[in-house]
Design a protein around this motif. Structure first.
Motif, PDB file in Angstrom:
ATOM      1  N   ALA A   1       0.803  -1.228   0.000  1.00 19.67           N
ATOM      2  CA  ALA A   1       0.000   0.000   0.000  1.00 19.67           C
ATOM      3  C   ALA A   1       0.835   1.276   0.000  1.00 19.67           C
ATOM      4  N   GLU A   2       2.125   1.172   0.334  1.00 13.56           N
ATOM      5  CA  GLU A   2       2.912   2.387   0.588  1.00 13.56           C
ATOM      6  C   GLU A   2       3.138   3.264  -0.639  1.00 13.56           C
ATOM      7  N   TYR A   3       3.019   2.705  -1.839  1.00 14.39           N
ATOM      8  CA  TYR A   3       3.364   3.461  -3.044  1.00 14.39           C
ATOM      9  C   TYR A   3       2.146   3.839  -3.880  1.00 14.39           C
ATOM     10  N   ASP A   4       1.002   3.919  -3.248  1.00 13.94           N
ATOM     11  CA  ASP A   4      -0.219   4.445  -3.868  1.00 13.94           C
ATOM     12  C   ASP A   4      -0.625   3.752  -5.162  1.00 13.94           C
ATOM     13  N   PRO A   5      -0.831   2.439  -5.132  1.00 12.85           N
ATOM     14  CA  PRO A   5      -1.399   1.804  -6.326  1.00 12.85           C
ATOM     15  C   PRO A   5      -2.819   2.303  -6.548  1.00 12.85           C
ATOM     16  N   LEU A   6      -3.281   2.238  -7.773  1.00 10.78           N
ATOM     17  CA  LEU A   6      -4.662   2.614  -8.063  1.00 10.78           C
ATOM     18  C   LEU A   6      -5.618   1.746  -7.269  1.00 10.78           C
ATOM     19  N   SER A   7      -5.303   0.452  -7.187  1.00 11.79           N
ATOM     20  CA  SER A   7      -6.195  -0.477  -6.498  1.00 11.79           C
ATOM     21  C   SER A   7      -5.449  -1.769  -6.196  1.00 11.79           C
ATOM     22  N   TYR A   8      -5.973  -2.509  -5.219  1.00 11.45           N
ATOM     23  CA  TYR A   8      -5.481  -3.863  -4.929  1.00 11.45           C
ATOM     24  C   TYR A   8      -6.653  -4.828  -5.035  1.00 11.45           C
ATOM     25  N   ILE A   9      -6.423  -5.932  -5.763  1.00 11.53           N
ATOM     26  CA  ILE A   9      -7.446  -6.975  -5.921  1.00 11.53           C
ATOM     27  C   ILE A   9      -6.924  -8.259  -5.296  1.00 11.53           C
ATOM     28  N   GLY A  10      -7.706  -8.843  -4.419  1.00 12.19           N
ATOM     29  CA  GLY A  10      -7.283 -10.128  -3.851  1.00 12.19           C
ATOM     30  C   GLY A  10      -7.845 -10.315  -2.467  1.00 12.19           C
TER      31      GLY A  10
ATOM     32  N   GLN B   1     -10.440  -2.865 -13.254  1.00  9.18           N
ATOM     33  CA  GLN B   1     -10.202  -1.651 -12.472  1.00  9.18           C
ATOM     34  C   GLN B   1      -9.455  -0.612 -13.314  1.00  9.18           C
ATOM     35  N   LEU B   2      -8.487  -1.063 -14.100  1.00  3.71           N
ATOM     36  CA  LEU B   2      -7.773  -0.138 -14.984  1.00  3.71           C
ATOM     37  C   LEU B   2      -8.726   0.475 -16.010  1.00  3.71           C
ATOM     38  N   ALA B   3      -9.618  -0.357 -16.560  1.00  4.14           N
ATOM     39  CA  ALA B   3     -10.575   0.135 -17.558  1.00  4.14           C
ATOM     40  C   ALA B   3     -11.558   1.119 -16.935  1.00  4.14           C
ATOM     41  N   GLU B   4     -12.043   0.815 -15.750  1.00  5.66           N
ATOM     42  CA  GLU B   4     -12.974   1.733 -15.077  1.00  5.66           C
ATOM     43  C   GLU B   4     -12.342   3.105 -14.909  1.00  5.66           C
ATOM     44  N   HIS B   5     -11.058   3.109 -14.527  1.00  7.18           N
ATOM     45  CA  HIS B   5     -10.358   4.376 -14.275  1.00  7.18           C
ATOM     46  C   HIS B   5      -9.998   5.116 -15.559  1.00  7.18           C
ATOM     47  N   LEU B   6      -9.412   4.395 -16.509  1.00  7.87           N
ATOM     48  CA  LEU B   6      -8.861   5.047 -17.700  1.00  7.87           C
ATOM     49  C   LEU B   6      -9.862   5.196 -18.842  1.00  7.87           C
ATOM     50  N   VAL B   7     -10.686   4.187 -19.037  1.00  7.81           N
ATOM     51  CA  VAL B   7     -11.604   4.201 -20.178  1.00  7.81           C
ATOM     52  C   VAL B   7     -12.929   4.867 -19.809  1.00  7.81           C
ATOM     53  N   PHE B   8     -13.501   4.440 -18.683  1.00  8.28           N
ATOM     54  CA  PHE B   8     -14.828   4.927 -18.303  1.00  8.28           C
ATOM     55  C   PHE B   8     -14.798   6.099 -17.330  1.00  8.28           C
ATOM     56  N   LYS B   9     -13.565   6.512 -16.944  1.00  5.32           N
ATOM     57  CA  LYS B   9     -13.379   7.715 -16.109  1.00  5.32           C
ATOM     58  C   LYS B   9     -14.163   7.639 -14.798  1.00  5.32           C
ATOM     59  N   LYS B  10     -14.178   6.484 -14.194  1.00  2.00           N
ATOM     60  CA  LYS B  10     -14.878   6.301 -12.930  1.00  2.00           C
ATOM     61  C   LYS B  10     -13.882   6.163 -11.786  1.00  2.00           C
ATOM     62  N   GLU B  11     -14.340   6.469 -10.597  1.00  2.64           N
ATOM     63  CA  GLU B  11     -13.524   6.221  -9.410  1.00  2.64           C
ATOM     64  C   GLU B  11     -13.548   4.734  -9.111  1.00  2.64           C
ATOM     65  N   VAL B  12     -12.405   4.197  -8.716  1.00  2.00           N
ATOM     66  CA  VAL B  12     -12.355   2.773  -8.360  1.00  2.00           C
ATOM     67  C   VAL B  12     -11.937   2.646  -6.896  1.00  2.00           C
ATOM     68  N   PRO B  13     -12.396   1.610  -6.222  1.00  2.00           N
ATOM     69  CA  PRO B  13     -12.014   1.435  -4.816  1.00  2.00           C
ATOM     70  C   PRO B  13     -10.539   1.111  -4.684  1.00  2.00           C
TER      71      PRO B  13
END
Length: 364
Positions: free
Chosen positions: A163-172, A323-335
């Motif tokens: 978490a320390e380096y600000d990833p867009l999201s973590y899945i798992g 999650q990448l598509a939601e952020h980059l393609v659909f311009k939505k906020e992702v958790p």
């Protein structure tokens, strides 16, 4: 008109209400061209009142923009676990193809950190729009996080959370919670005092954050329930590069730990210990592991493995790309976090986790 669905709110309705042209409304919506500040505020206020949202899906379908995502993946020929996230990534790519999404896979030897660095370097030079990876080598990954942040390339992590380096999201899964869960299963299966072995197979624990957290969760369960005097918990790193060395180490543990009753394998290789126990005719030790790969399933069904914790690796790959598509393609906020369920799988409920389409195990 407040509360109207955006599907029936037309730009000309907004223009009439704001007393401006449809062109002005269009410029405000898409934030382009010059619009007087008071006019812009008036239009934005009306957009909010009418709950207007642009039809992003339609816009994307009509766009010719291409998005290149890069997936940094361990080679599944070394460890069958990695086939499932690969399939999930490919399914997501197929679903998102109509929106201009393409995924390039960069595959590395999971037992060679230099190969990992080599492929991560190659990926970075490609300058993709977004990156998906499982950072199995903690120390080697950190410099790349810095480079990607500087280049403003969003990256999503799966399977291993840093978490320390600000990833867009973590899945798992929540690795710490999965350790707690494994400990609870051990406790219920073995309420009497005994020794318990935590086995890390083919991983260097100091460089694998997800395994550190699993062990922390496991140990903390017994601390929280005031059971540390009841159980002797031993941790060992086992390497299968030498099968004779692997067997010799297990022989030494069994000979020196006569009250060993439970083994918790933190990786997907529980089957190798199950095979060892069967060959040694050891029937009084229960085994808990991870992942619904074929050899684990065999020993789950024959009884050498008591429980498997399903990490849904196919879902991790699938949702990582999404999650990448939601952020980059659909311009939505992702958790920031998308934790997948902790499923306890036994021989009795195994079939409920089977995906008949491709004979893998997943919940997407």
């Amino acid at each position: 008109m407040p509360g109207q669905k955006n599907t029936v709110v037309r730009i000309k309705d907004i223009a009439l209400k704001a007393k401006v042209s449809t062109g002005t409304v269009d410029r405000v919506i898409h934030n382009r061209g010059r619009v007087a500040e008071d006019v812009k505020e008036r239009v934005l206020k009306i957009l909010k009142e009418l709950n207007y949202e642009p039809n992003i899906m339609a816009r994307m379908l009509g766009s010719k923009k291409q998005y290149v995502f890069a997936a940094l993946l361990p080679d599944h020929t070394y460890d069958a676990f990695w086939m499932a996230p690969k399939l999930g990534i490919e399914k997501a790519e197929q679903d998102l193809k109509q929106y201009g999404v393409q995924v390039e896979q960069y595959v590395f030897n999971p037992h060679d950190p230099q190969d990992y660095v080599k492929m991560a370097t190659k990926l970075t030079k490609r300058q993709p729009d977004g990156i998906l990876l499982s950072p199995i080598y903690y120390n080697e990954t950190l410099p790349f996080f810095e480079k990607w942040n500087e280049a403003k390339i969003p990256f999503v992590l799966f399977n291993t959370q840093i978490a320390e380096y600000d990833p867009l999201s973590y899945i798992g899964q929540d690795s710490y919670q999965s350790g707690l869960l494994a400990a609870k299963l051990v406790h219920y299966g073995q309420p009497n005092p005994c020794s318990i072995l935590i086995a890390h197979i083919d991983e260097e624990i100091h460089n694998a954050q997800h395994l550190v957290k699993k062990e922390q969760g496991f140990r903390n369960y017994f601390i929280q329930h005031d059971l540390t005097h009841h159980y002797n918990i031993i941790s060992v790193e086992l390497n299968r590069s030498s099968q004779s060395g692997f067997i010799k180490k297990l022989d030494e543990i069994l000979e020196s730990t006569l009250d060993l009753k439970q083994i918790f394998v933190t990786t997907s290789q529980a089957f190798d210990i199950a095979k060892y126990l069967k060959q040694r005719h050891v029937k009084n030790i229960k085994l808990i592991g991870y992942d619904l790969i074929t050899p684990n399933l065999y020993y789950l069904e024959t009884g050498e493995i008591s429980f498997l914790i399903n990490q849904n690796p196919k879902g991790q790959g699938y949702w990582g790309i999404y999650q990448l598509a939601e952020h980059l393609v659909f311009k939505k906020e992702v958790p920031i976090l998308k934790y997948l369920p902790l499923d306890v799988v036994t021989s009795e409920n195994l079939n409920y986790f089977r995906d008949e389409k491709d004979d893998t195990f997943v919940e997407i």
